[in-house]
Write a protein that holds these residues in place. Structure first.
Motif, PDB file in Angstrom:
ATOM      1  N   SER A  28       0.832  -1.204   0.000  1.00 36.78           N
ATOM      2  CA  SER A  28       0.000   0.000   0.000  1.00 36.78           C
ATOM      3  C   SER A  28       0.865   1.252   0.000  1.00 36.78           C
ATOM      4  CB  SER A  28      -0.917  -0.007   1.222  1.00 36.78           C
ATOM      5  OG  SER A  28      -1.641   1.178   1.310  1.00 36.78           O
ATOM      6  N   ARG A  29       1.924   1.257   0.785  1.00 40.41           N
ATOM      7  CA  ARG A  29       2.827   2.403   0.843  1.00 40.41           C
ATOM      8  C   ARG A  29       3.487   2.635  -0.514  1.00 40.41           C
ATOM      9  NH1 ARG A  29       7.982   3.457   1.240  1.00 40.41           N
ATOM     10  NH2 ARG A  29       8.575   1.282   1.401  1.00 40.41           N
ATOM     11  N   LEU A  30       3.958   1.556  -1.148  1.00 37.89           N
ATOM     12  CA  LEU A  30       4.595   1.672  -2.456  1.00 37.89           C
ATOM     13  C   LEU A  30       3.613   2.183  -3.506  1.00 37.89           C
ATOM     14  CD1 LEU A  30       6.715  -1.608  -2.508  1.00 37.89           C
ATOM     15  CD2 LEU A  30       7.543   0.736  -2.220  1.00 37.89           C
ATOM     16  N   TYR A  31       2.366   1.695  -3.461  1.00 40.43           N
ATOM     17  CA  TYR A  31       1.352   2.143  -4.404  1.00 40.43           C
ATOM     18  C   TYR A  31       1.080   3.636  -4.227  1.00 40.43           C
ATOM     19  CZ  TYR A  31      -3.201   2.829  -6.508  1.00 40.43           C
ATOM     20  OH  TYR A  31      -4.241   3.320  -7.249  1.00 40.43           O
ATOM     21  N   LYS A  32       0.955   4.083  -2.984  1.00 41.38           N
ATOM     22  CA  LYS A  32       0.693   5.497  -2.717  1.00 41.38           C
ATOM     23  C   LYS A  32       1.839   6.375  -3.196  1.00 41.38           C
ATOM     24  CE  LYS A  32      -2.439   4.859   1.143  1.00 41.38           C
ATOM     25  NZ  LYS A  32      -2.672   5.075   2.567  1.00 41.38           N
ATOM     26  N   GLU A  33       3.075   5.912  -3.035  1.00 42.21           N
ATOM     27  CA  GLU A  33       4.220   6.679  -3.520  1.00 42.21           C
ATOM     28  C   GLU A  33       4.179   6.809  -5.041  1.00 42.21           C
ATOM     29  OE1 GLU A  33       7.775   4.826  -2.107  1.00 42.21           O
ATOM     30  OE2 GLU A  33       7.476   5.514  -0.044  1.00 42.21           O
ATOM     31  N   LYS A  34       3.844   5.721  -5.744  1.00 46.56           N
ATOM     32  CA  LYS A  34       3.785   5.767  -7.202  1.00 46.56           C
ATOM     33  C   LYS A  34       2.664   6.685  -7.678  1.00 46.56           C
ATOM     34  CE  LYS A  34       5.733   1.191  -7.936  1.00 46.56           C
ATOM     35  NZ  LYS A  34       5.465  -0.180  -8.397  1.00 46.56           N
ATOM     36  N   VAL A  35       1.509   6.628  -7.028  1.00 51.73           N
ATOM     37  CA  VAL A  35       0.389   7.486  -7.398  1.00 51.73           C
ATOM     38  C   VAL A  35       0.742   8.946  -7.152  1.00 51.73           C
ATOM     39  CG1 VAL A  35      -1.977   8.120  -6.768  1.00 51.73           C
ATOM     40  CG2 VAL A  35      -1.383   5.725  -7.108  1.00 51.73           C
ATOM     41  N   LYS A  36       1.459   9.226  -6.059  1.00 51.32           N
ATOM     42  CA  LYS A  36       1.856  10.596  -5.751  1.00 51.32           C
ATOM     43  C   LYS A  36       2.795  11.134  -6.828  1.00 51.32           C
ATOM     44  CE  LYS A  36       4.011  13.445  -2.196  1.00 51.32           C
ATOM     45  NZ  LYS A  36       4.564  14.365  -3.150  1.00 51.32           N
ATOM     46  N   VAL A  37       3.730  10.314  -7.294  1.00 47.32           N
ATOM     47  CA  VAL A  37       4.665  10.737  -8.333  1.00 47.32           C
ATOM     48  C   VAL A  37       3.900  11.085  -9.613  1.00 47.32           C
ATOM     49  CG1 VAL A  37       6.500   9.920  -9.862  1.00 47.32           C
ATOM     50  CG2 VAL A  37       6.658   9.522  -7.409  1.00 47.32           C
ATOM     51  N   VAL A  38       2.940  10.243  -9.986  1.00 48.79           N
ATOM     52  CA  VAL A  38       2.155  10.496 -11.196  1.00 48.79           C
ATOM     53  C   VAL A  38       1.321  11.762 -11.019  1.00 48.79           C
ATOM     54  CG1 VAL A  38       0.258   9.611 -12.610  1.00 48.79           C
ATOM     55  CG2 VAL A  38       2.100   8.094 -11.909  1.00 48.79           C
ATOM     56  N   HIS A  39       0.723  11.943  -9.853  1.00 48.06           N
ATOM     57  CA  HIS A  39      -0.099  13.128  -9.593  1.00 48.06           C
ATOM     58  C   HIS A  39       0.749  14.394  -9.608  1.00 48.06           C
ATOM     59  CE1 HIS A  39      -2.047  16.088  -6.898  1.00 48.06           C
ATOM     60  NE2 HIS A  39      -3.121  15.730  -7.573  1.00 48.06           N
ATOM     61  N   ASP A  40       1.917  14.341  -8.982  1.00 42.48           N
ATOM     62  CA  ASP A  40       2.779  15.524  -8.923  1.00 42.48           C
ATOM     63  C   ASP A  40       3.271  15.941 -10.309  1.00 42.48           C
ATOM     64  OD1 ASP A  40       2.384  15.603  -6.227  1.00 42.48           O
ATOM     65  OD2 ASP A  40       4.360  14.818  -5.688  1.00 42.48           O
ATOM     66  N   LYS A  41       3.411  14.982 -11.227  1.00 40.00           N
ATOM     67  CA  LYS A  41       3.841  15.320 -12.581  1.00 40.00           C
ATOM     68  C   LYS A  41       2.782  16.134 -13.314  1.00 40.00           C
ATOM     69  CE  LYS A  41       6.949  11.486 -13.504  1.00 40.00           C
ATOM     70  NZ  LYS A  41       7.166  10.260 -14.304  1.00 40.00           N
ATOM     71  N   SER A  42       1.510  15.913 -12.965  1.00 43.47           N
ATOM     72  CA  SER A  42       0.436  16.598 -13.691  1.00 43.47           C
ATOM     73  C   SER A  42       0.095  17.962 -13.101  1.00 43.47           C
ATOM     74  CB  SER A  42      -0.826  15.730 -13.703  1.00 43.47           C
ATOM     75  OG  SER A  42      -1.327  15.594 -12.390  1.00 43.47           O
ATOM     76  N   ILE A  43       0.688  18.330 -11.975  1.00 39.15           N
ATOM     77  CA  ILE A  43       0.419  19.626 -11.359  1.00 39.15           C
ATOM     78  C   ILE A  43       1.172  20.703 -12.128  1.00 39.15           C
ATOM     79  CG2 ILE A  43       0.765  21.039  -9.303  1.00 39.15           C
ATOM     80  CD1 ILE A  43       0.350  18.574  -7.628  1.00 39.15           C
TER      81      ILE A  43
END
Length: 109
Positions: A28-43
């Protein structure tokens, strides 16, 4: 019935269950980190300069839903820009400054 053998088997089962829980937390922690990276790229980073007209986001509008009501208020004028995305806004009809943090967008005029 051999209570020691049953107790040892139960401890083994509990250890396996604990390892499964730890693996789930790690995944779960690894998944959240990956989702955060993808989200931060779109900001999109927005830089405001003094004199820019911006709209201010009203986050309380979620509590009072209305189809025709906009969550953006303004226009406000950027008076001063500080570090870390902090800026001071002024409204044409009011004299006081509003201190804002990353909650405005450029107004389309």
């Amino acid at each position: 019935m051999d209570y020691e053998r049953v107790g040892a088997e139960r401890k083994l089962q509990l250890q396996k269950l604990e390892n499964l829980c730890l693996d789930a937390y790690e995944n779960s922690r690894l998944y959240k980190e990956k989702v955060k990276v993808v989200h931060d790229k779109s900001i999109k980073r927005r830089e405001f300069q003094p004199g820019d007209l911006v709209l201010l986001y009203n986050s309380r509008m979620r509590l009072m839903p209305g189809k025709q009501r906009s969550r953006w208020d303004g226009p406000y004028r950027v008076e001063r820009v500080e570090s870390y995305g902090v800026f001071h806004l002024s409204h044409p009809s009011r004299s006081e400054l509003i201190k804002g943090e990353k909650m405005a967008k450029n107004q389309e005029l």
